[in-house]
Structures are given as structure tokens and as C-alpha cells.
Design an enzyme around this catalytic site. Sequence first.
Site, PDB file in Angstrom:
ATOM      1  N   ARG A 126       0.830  -1.205   0.000  1.00 39.69           N
ATOM      2  CA  ARG A 126       0.000   0.000   0.000  1.00 39.69           C
ATOM      3  C   ARG A 126       0.866   1.257   0.000  1.00 39.69           C
ATOM      4  NH1 ARG A 126      -1.643   4.160  -0.174  1.00 39.69           N
ATOM      5  NH2 ARG A 126      -3.598   5.105   0.547  1.00 39.69           N
ATOM      6  N   ILE A 170      -1.468   6.934   8.596  1.00 44.66           N
ATOM      7  CA  ILE A 170      -2.503   5.924   8.837  1.00 44.66           C
ATOM      8  C   ILE A 170      -2.231   4.720   7.933  1.00 44.66           C
ATOM      9  CG2 ILE A 170      -4.982   5.487   9.042  1.00 44.66           C
ATOM     10  CD1 ILE A 170      -5.460   8.473   9.026  1.00 44.66           C
ATOM     11  N   PRO A 171      -1.219   3.926   8.245  1.00 45.13           N
ATOM     12  CA  PRO A 171      -0.936   2.742   7.424  1.00 45.13           C
ATOM     13  C   PRO A 171      -2.113   1.770   7.455  1.00 45.13           C
ATOM     14  CG  PRO A 171       0.870   3.225   8.943  1.00 45.13           C
ATOM     15  CD  PRO A 171      -0.289   4.056   9.372  1.00 45.13           C
ATOM     16  N   HIS A 172      -2.424   1.187   6.307  1.00 42.33           N
ATOM     17  CA  HIS A 172      -3.507   0.214   6.233  1.00 42.33           C
ATOM     18  C   HIS A 172      -3.354  -0.603   4.955  1.00 42.33           C
ATOM     19  CE1 HIS A 172      -4.898   3.837   4.082  1.00 42.33           C
ATOM     20  NE2 HIS A 172      -5.450   2.982   3.241  1.00 42.33           N
ATOM     21  N   PRO A 173      -3.814  -1.843   4.957  1.00 39.13           N
ATOM     22  CA  PRO A 173      -3.774  -2.664   3.744  1.00 39.13           C
ATOM     23  C   PRO A 173      -4.799  -2.162   2.731  1.00 39.13           C
ATOM     24  CG  PRO A 173      -4.053  -4.006   5.734  1.00 39.13           C
ATOM     25  CD  PRO A 173      -4.332  -2.590   6.109  1.00 39.13           C
TER      26      PRO A 173
END
Length: 245
Positions: free
Chosen positions: A136, A150-153
Site C-alpha cells: 500500500r 494511517i498505514p492500512h492494507p
Amino acid sequence: MKRSLENIASQLGLNLDTLERWIRQGKIPVSKKGSMGIYNTSELNRWAEKQRKTSFCSENGSSSQDSDSKEEGKLIDSNSNDDIVGLLLCAALKNGGIFHGVTGNGKHGIIESAVEHIPDYPGKDSKEILLQLMERERLTSTGIGQGVAIPHPRNPIANGFTEPMIVTCFLENEVDFDAIDDLPVFVLFLMLSPTVEIHLNLLSRLSFCLRDRSFMRFIRQHPDKKSFLSRIREMEEKLDNPSGR
């Protein structure tokens, strides 16, 4: 009122299997007929409101309900298809945990450290989660500015993941994150969701908080868990009830 069980589960923020199990156990005022659920709107709303107040986010960050209760987070509106989300953000933050002094070598190292703080759940695969997060990041940085990332898959988490969580990491030292404003990051909100709908709800609620200048000044102080969750609770209640009534 009659609706599909899938629709009821979605509006309550529940996993379908959990909803069906609660129906069998008599924990929720819904009866099952085939793939449909039958309920009294007022009764179900009272149940959902009670669950929201008692299990989602108490002032001291503790919960008196069992772990399944953490999934519940929405109310049913008999006159609308719109979801009224309860303290979903507060619950997700509590599920993920709040950590201070997190360290790591650069962007990759910080994300790797954040992944190490993800609480265990059935089927958890830290290597796969890290891989998805970095994929991502290669598309575009999740550093949204003002020192926040805001790290997220790209896709919902599978393999037994049922409860949304946000792992909050206050960093020991600010880290370059290729953010849109080029400012280094001081806090990460690592977001994991079981569905796209829940992810969007969480992102919207977190963004509401981050647009508030006083909230940004507050998190710059790296608040402790109790203070942080209390402030989040206030922000969500403000969002859900802007008139203050």
C-alpha cells in the site's frame, strides 16, 4: 421488521457468524427465519444503545462485556438505510492498543515495529500484514500530513479477523514518511478492518478528530491511554450528536 441477517449484521457492525450465534444463545432480540432476521426496531435499538454504552469505551478503558461484544457498534434506523455508527473508533483504538516510545529505522522499520504491536487474533500472519502494508505504501504514502500516518492494507484482513482495530504508535523520534506536506511523522494509526464498510467508517471518524486543531495539539503531547481514549470518546459523541442534545 424483517431484513436479511447479512444486512442486520452489517448495520450492527457484527460478523454474520457472531450474529447467528448470538441469536441462538438469546443474546440479541432478533429471531431467525431462514436467511432473514425478524426484530422490533425499538427493542433492537435499545439493545444496541445499551451495548454501546456499557461495552465499547469506558472512561478507564476497560470493558465489562465478553470479547464478542466489541464487534457491536451500530443502531438500526427503521426509517432509513443509513447506518448510525456508535463508538466504533473508540472500540477499534482500544482493541489495537496505545503504545509510546515506538522505534524503528525509517519508514519501513516503523511500520514493522507497529505490526509487532498488533494484538494476537486467530489466523494472525504478521509477515503477510507487513507485506500488504508496504504494498500500500508503494502506491502512495499514508502520511496524511501534520505528523500523522494511517498505514492500512488495500484490502480487508481475512483469516479469522473479525474485530476492527487501530494500533496507535507514538514514536520515540519523528520519522520521514514521504508525507504529503513533507513533515516527519510523530504518530501512526495502523488500521486493520474486516470489511471495507468498517474501514471507511473508521477512516471518516479518525479524520474528523484529526481535523480538530485542539485534538491535534492534544495528541502532540503523547497522552496516556486513559486520557487518549477519553478524548476520543468525547470526539465521537460530538460527531454523533453535534447538537449536544
